[in-house]
Write an enzyme that holds these catalytic residues in place. Structure first.
Site, PDB file in Angstrom:
ATOM      1  N   ARG A 232       0.791  -1.322  -0.164  1.00  0.00           N
ATOM      2  CA  ARG A 232       0.142  -0.017   0.252  1.00  0.00           C
ATOM      3  C   ARG A 232       0.787   1.587   0.184  1.00  0.00           C
ATOM      4  O   ARG A 232       2.220   1.579   0.790  1.00  0.00           O
ATOM      5  CB  ARG A 232      -1.102   0.178   1.419  1.00  0.00           C
ATOM      6  CG  ARG A 232      -2.211  -0.873   1.507  1.00  0.00           C
ATOM      7  CD  ARG A 232      -2.975  -0.548  -0.093  1.00  0.00           C
ATOM      8  NE  ARG A 232      -4.872  -1.460  -0.150  1.00  0.00           N
ATOM      9  CZ  ARG A 232      -4.155  -2.538  -0.539  1.00  0.00           C
ATOM     10  NH1 ARG A 232      -3.421  -3.398  -1.207  1.00  0.00           N
ATOM     11  NH2 ARG A 232      -5.420  -3.345  -0.553  1.00  0.00           N
ATOM     12  N   HIS A 279      -1.882   1.204  -9.285  1.00  0.00           N
ATOM     13  CA  HIS A 279      -3.118   0.283  -8.631  1.00  0.00           C
ATOM     14  C   HIS A 279      -3.602  -0.960  -9.203  1.00  0.00           C
ATOM     15  O   HIS A 279      -4.345  -1.347  -9.245  1.00  0.00           O
ATOM     16  CB  HIS A 279      -3.794   1.084  -7.410  1.00  0.00           C
ATOM     17  CG  HIS A 279      -3.703  -0.294  -6.309  1.00  0.00           C
ATOM     18  ND1 HIS A 279      -4.372  -0.028  -5.167  1.00  0.00           N
ATOM     19  CD2 HIS A 279      -3.294  -1.381  -6.382  1.00  0.00           C
ATOM     20  CE1 HIS A 279      -4.367   0.144  -4.609  1.00  0.00           C
ATOM     21  NE2 HIS A 279      -3.970  -1.530  -5.010  1.00  0.00           N
TER      22      HIS A 279
END
Length: 315
Positions: A232, A279
């Site tokens: 993340r 992502h």
């Protein structure tokens, strides 16, 4: 062990984010009723308010407000379509069990980490830019074969990364919060980082991991080393990384950023030595099928009275 108790023959009402997930859960048993609900549209009404289980969207939407949960007095299970659960952990009302879809994103995320490391090591981003410019620019870059690789995070995805890297004859070291057989502790990072050619991050986003890759962490990495973030964005201090990239001392491959999505004009867009993707680590066609399978397996467990699997937390 966590259960979602049902009376014999009781209908299981499930809030779902899409028609496909709804069809999948209703195919498990005639006792299942799916209700397509978007929490952003407000609290559920009608039969949807009878739901005992909720499958949220997987696109990073914000957690709904109190009114959403107050409209669901029978809700007991929140079943995610992803492994990441940081949006929900510690933020759900009392009495709810949170479960994730562990394994759904494992192959694709591991594949991205290996692909990004290989591309960055062999200079493929540079050669693509030269191709776009119509230049035949010979150059020698690094190799992944035989590299010293630290995989920070020894869970399901981290292990998959290690298996995929085996064909490159890397010198692999796993690092996790707690040391165990074949896994070093994060307390050993100051000793391990100076020798690593590639550092792969695949830790969950928690208060402990937020900002763990700070100036000291990056400063301990050897000159020319590659940081690969498949975890993340908040795990990495963006300003500290930008300083290292701008100086040319380190390189990076990021699938996640902080902030995310990366806004127009952010300095990461033009940072030297950076391979950046938006992502997409889990974004392959088979991921949706694996996530749906995790949901339907959980629904089958509820109907059979079996314990829930992949429990993240019981709030």
């Amino acid at each position: 062990m966590a259960h979602l108790p049902l009376e014999p023959g009781e209908t299981l009402h499930v809030l779902v984010p899409s028609r496909a997930i709804g069809a999948a859960v209703e195919a498990v048993s005639p006792r299942v009723r799916a209700h397509r609900v978007d929490a952003a549209d407000g609290p559920p009404i009608g039969e949807a308010a009878l739901a005992q289980a909720w499958v949220p969207r997987s696109d990073g939407a914000a957690l709904p407000g109190r009114e959403f949960f107050e409209a669901l007095p029978r809700l007991r299970l929140v079943q995610l379509l992803s492994a990441g659960a940081e949006t929900f952990v510690g933020r759900l009302p009392d009495g709810l069990v949170l479960c994730n879809a562990r394994g759904a994103h494992t192959p694709s995320t591991a594949e991205w980490a290996v692909a990004a490391a290989l591309a960055a090591q062999r200079g493929l981003p540079f050669f693509v830019r030269e191709q776009d410019a119509g230049r035949w620019s010979f150059g020698t870059h690094r190799s992944l074969v035989g590299a010293r690789v630290l995989v920070v995070g020894a869970g399901d995805i981290g292990r998959a990364i290690g298996r995929m890297l085996a064909g490159f004859d890397v010198e692999l070291t796993y690092v996790a919060r707690t040391a165990r057989d074949g896994v070093r502790s994060t307390a050993d990072l100051p000793e391990l980082l100076p020798d690593a050619d590639v550092v792969v991050l695949i830790v969950p986003a928690t208060p402990e991991t937020r900002g763990m890759v700070d100036a000291a962490f990056l400063g301990a990495m050897k000159d020319g080393a590659l940081l690969v973030n498949a975890a993340r964005g908040v795990v990495v201090d963006t300003d500290a990384l930008l300083a290292e990239l701008t100086s040319g001392r380190l390189r990076a491959a990021l699938d996640v950023t902080d902030p995310e999505p990366l806004p127009e004009g952010h300095p990461l867009w033009s940072a030297p030595g950076l391979l950046l993707t938006p992502h997409v680590g889990g974004a392959v066609p088979a991921t949706n099928a694996r996530a749906a399978a995790a949901v339907t397996e959980q629904i089958a467990r509820v109907l059979d009275g079996r314990p829930l699997e992949n429990v993240v937390g019981d709030y």
